[in-house]
Design an enzyme around this catalytic site. Structure first.
Site, PDB file in Angstrom:
ATOM      1  N   TRP A 175     -52.888 -34.022  47.996  1.00 17.82           N
ATOM      2  CA  TRP A 175     -53.665 -33.120  49.008  1.00 17.82           C
ATOM      3  C   TRP A 175     -54.384 -33.951  49.761  1.00 17.82           C
ATOM      4  O   TRP A 175     -55.114 -35.207  49.136  1.00 17.82           O
ATOM      5  CB  TRP A 175     -54.673 -32.446  48.293  1.00 17.82           C
ATOM      6  N   SER A 176     -54.432 -33.835  51.218  1.00 21.26           N
ATOM      7  CA  SER A 176     -54.968 -34.799  51.964  1.00 21.26           C
ATOM      8  C   SER A 176     -55.411 -34.034  53.349  1.00 21.26           C
ATOM      9  O   SER A 176     -55.001 -33.005  53.690  1.00 21.26           O
ATOM     10  CB  SER A 176     -54.120 -35.791  52.469  1.00 21.26           C
ATOM     11  N   ILE A 177     -56.543 -34.748  53.732  1.00 19.93           N
ATOM     12  CA  ILE A 177     -57.267 -33.987  54.889  1.00 19.93           C
ATOM     13  C   ILE A 177     -56.595 -34.688  56.305  1.00 19.93           C
ATOM     14  O   ILE A 177     -56.777 -35.868  56.375  1.00 19.93           O
ATOM     15  CB  ILE A 177     -58.825 -34.023  54.891  1.00 19.93           C
ATOM     16  N   ARG A 179     -55.844 -33.807  60.675  1.00 22.27           N
ATOM     17  CA  ARG A 179     -55.869 -32.985  61.660  1.00 22.27           C
ATOM     18  C   ARG A 179     -54.726 -32.403  62.039  1.00 22.27           C
ATOM     19  O   ARG A 179     -53.605 -32.935  61.939  1.00 22.27           O
ATOM     20  CB  ARG A 179     -56.782 -33.694  62.975  1.00 22.27           C
ATOM     21  N   GLN A 196     -50.670 -43.562  55.231  1.00 16.66           N
ATOM     22  CA  GLN A 196     -51.234 -42.208  54.484  1.00 16.66           C
ATOM     23  C   GLN A 196     -50.401 -41.619  53.357  1.00 16.66           C
ATOM     24  O   GLN A 196     -48.873 -41.756  53.495  1.00 16.66           O
ATOM     25  CB  GLN A 196     -51.450 -41.134  55.612  1.00 16.66           C
ATOM     26  N   GLU A 238     -55.020 -34.635  43.130  1.00 18.37           N
ATOM     27  CA  GLU A 238     -56.187 -34.425  43.555  1.00 18.37           C
ATOM     28  C   GLU A 238     -56.526 -33.173  43.039  1.00 18.37           C
ATOM     29  O   GLU A 238     -58.105 -32.866  42.524  1.00 18.37           O
ATOM     30  CB  GLU A 238     -56.178 -34.018  45.162  1.00 18.37           C
ATOM     31  N   GLU A 287     -61.649 -38.624  68.117  1.00 19.98           N
ATOM     32  CA  GLU A 287     -61.667 -38.648  66.652  1.00 19.98           C
ATOM     33  C   GLU A 287     -63.213 -39.270  66.350  1.00 19.98           C
ATOM     34  O   GLU A 287     -63.955 -39.201  66.956  1.00 19.98           O
ATOM     35  CB  GLU A 287     -60.975 -39.715  66.032  1.00 19.98           C
ATOM     36  N   LYS A 396     -56.439 -50.023  50.529  1.00 25.68           N
ATOM     37  CA  LYS A 396     -56.342 -49.012  51.415  1.00 25.68           C
ATOM     38  C   LYS A 396     -57.734 -48.191  51.934  1.00 25.68           C
ATOM     39  O   LYS A 396     -57.852 -48.053  53.265  1.00 25.68           O
ATOM     40  CB  LYS A 396     -55.622 -47.821  50.859  1.00 25.68           C
TER      41      LYS A 396
END
Length: 507
Positions: A175-177, A179, A196, A238, A287, A396
């Protein structure tokens, strides 16, 4: 129009709908019921909220919304005006009191033992299945996706949403945030590049020649939004991390068109695939560093949407990124600094606390050094700088940080004024600064991607704001502040009479 949705049984950190209710109860919500245009207006209001630390806006009457799809909540994790509850919205993400300090929030995040994760449970259905759109009925161009900044490359439906992907063997669900921008009737695109985790998983599907099954979830349980943005180790779930953090398992439901699992009480889910062959321009987008370069787009994969499910009176979270302070700084800086602190402790460095100063637009990380341990090491400033740089710049979590600031125990690393005071008065330009031009750089920072030098390498420095005596004999100075330069009885007397004399309430 505005409505009164049913309450969720889950607490605020495990339900976005309950989280919105908690903001209302905290008097930290403004319900906007007049028509609001998703084309810049919703984001412009949200941006002003972020820059003034005002209440979160809930836009109940979004122009173009149909059949409860959708309302918009702006600034879900921006700051509050009260110093005592500055991080109150973030604390609500983690079932913590709204007056929790950044240090306490970081310790909560780091309390999870990755050997004792709590796996999610699968339920048959949930609120996110209350409504659906699929096939030819999907038209992303017709929904009120926000135009966040005037110079953005398109409408961004996803500014605070979670991408869910799983490796082909099913062993890693990530799970990643990231845009996500609308590019067609049933297509999106978004940030997906190395190193990523979403890129790593898409690349595994590319290796076997198949498009990657994908889900994009908006209005996830707030604790899940936090962890999705935290640089936890590769292959760690996650969802299970959130379970351990919360002390109970997350409830998930299976997607209808693929084998991925999403939070059962999420607000909105887009189901589909990420292409391993087809790319389109993504961006530009303003951003976290508050600068936009018009026309600066990058080629990113096409995300095809096969089905949309959403709950009644769905709420889309909106982060209007830019200058201080929005979610990319308030959460992003906090989460990455927490991981840096964890790594420093694991490496036995003499670090007490860590933070990413908001005033640096989260390009710095400040480390509070334990004086007694430092003196016991009998090390030099350059040796300490090398030790710290080796840990931070080679992980990272350290990629976004280009300046490490070392400060003493009398400096509160969670106070921007303290940080700038230390940097301005204790770090001698040149002699107390150590460059690391071989370290990996962060191209999103304007001086990297649009300045001088290599955009992905170098530009990193350790700045030593420790006095030389902190390495040898210890503190020999007095700070001339109210709390340190006057007798304690006099301080107490003044504070006790402060409001009676007509001054404002002290935080």
């Amino acid at each position: 129009m505005a409505s009164t949705p049913d309450r969720d049984p889950e607490p605020p950190h495990l339900s976005f709908r309950s989280f919105v209710d908690s903001l209302r109860e905290d008097n930290d919500l403004v319900e906007v019921n007049d028509p609001i245009d998703p084309n810049l207006e919703a984001a412009a209001i949200t941006r002003l909220v972020c820059e003034t630390n005002d209440k979160a806006p809930l836009f109940n009457n979004v122009i173009g919304a149909k059949n409860g799809f959708f309302r918009i909540l702006g600034a879900p994790a921006a700051l509050r005006p009260s110093k005592a509850q500055r991080f109150g919205r973030i604390a609500r993400h983690l079932a913590m009191p709204p007056d929790s300090s950044p240090a306490a929030i970081m310790e909560k995040l780091l309390s999870v033992d990755v050997e004792k994760l709590v796996d999610p449970i699968v339920v048959e259905s949930g609120p996110v299945k209350e409504n659906s759109i699929e096939g030819n009925d999907i038209d992303l161009n017709a929904i009120p996706a926000p135009m966040v900044h005037e110079t953005d490359g398109g409408k961004y439906i996803g500014t605070y949403g979670v991408n869910i992907l799983a490796s082909p063997d099913g062993k890693w669900a990530n799970w990643s945030i990231n845009r996500t921008m609308v590019v067609g009737k049933n297509t999106l695109t978004g940030a997906c590049y190395p190193p990523q985790h979403n890129w790593q998983i898409v690349n595994k599907w590319r290796e076997i020649g198949q498009d990657a099954p994908w889900a994009f979830v908006l209005g996830v349980p707030p604790a899940a939004a936090m962890i999705a943005g935290m640089p936890i180790p590769d292959s760690v779930s996650e969802a299970a991390y959130v379970g351990a953090l919360s002390g109970e398992p997350l409830k998930l439901v299976k997607c209808d068109t693929n084998d991925l699992y999403v939070p059962a009480n999420a607000e909105i889910v887009f189901e589909g695939t990420i292409s391993v062959t087809e790319q389109v321009p993504e961006g530009p987008y303003s951003e976290m560093h508050g600068v936009n370069f018009p026309g600066d787009s990058k080629m990113m994969p096409v995300f095809k949407v096969n089905k949309i499910t959403y709950r009644n009176n769905a709420i889309l979270p909106l982060s209007a990124t830019g200058r201080l302070t929005d979610e990319t700084q308030s959460i992003g800086g906090l989460l990455t600094a927490a991981e840096i602190l964890k790594l420093c402790r694991a490496s036995d460095l003499p670090v007490l606390q860590a933070s990413s100063p908001l005033i640096s637009q989260c390009t710095w990380v400040a480390l509070q050094i334990d004086g007694a341990r430092l003196r016991a090491m009998k090390t030099s400033p350059k040796q300490l700088a090398d030790l710290v740089a080796n840990v931070v710049f080679n992980c990272k979590a350290g990629v976004p940080f280009h300046r490490i600031l070392l400060v003493g125990e009398d400096i509160d690393v969670h106070d921007d004024a303290d940080i700038m005071w230390a940097f301005s008065t204790r770090c001698r330009p040149g002699l107390d600064e150590y460059p690391y031009e071989d370290a990996k750089g962060f191209a999103l920072i304007p001086y990297m991607g649009h300045g001088n030098g290599n955009p992905t390498k170098g530009g990193k420095m350790v700045c030593d704001a420790l006095f030389p005596v902190e390495y040898t004999t210890g503190r020999n100075w007095v700070n001339t502040s109210f709390r340190e330069a006057y007798p304690k009885p006099l301080q107490d007397s003044i504070v006790a009479s402060w409001e009676k004399r007509g001054f404002s309430k002290l935080n």
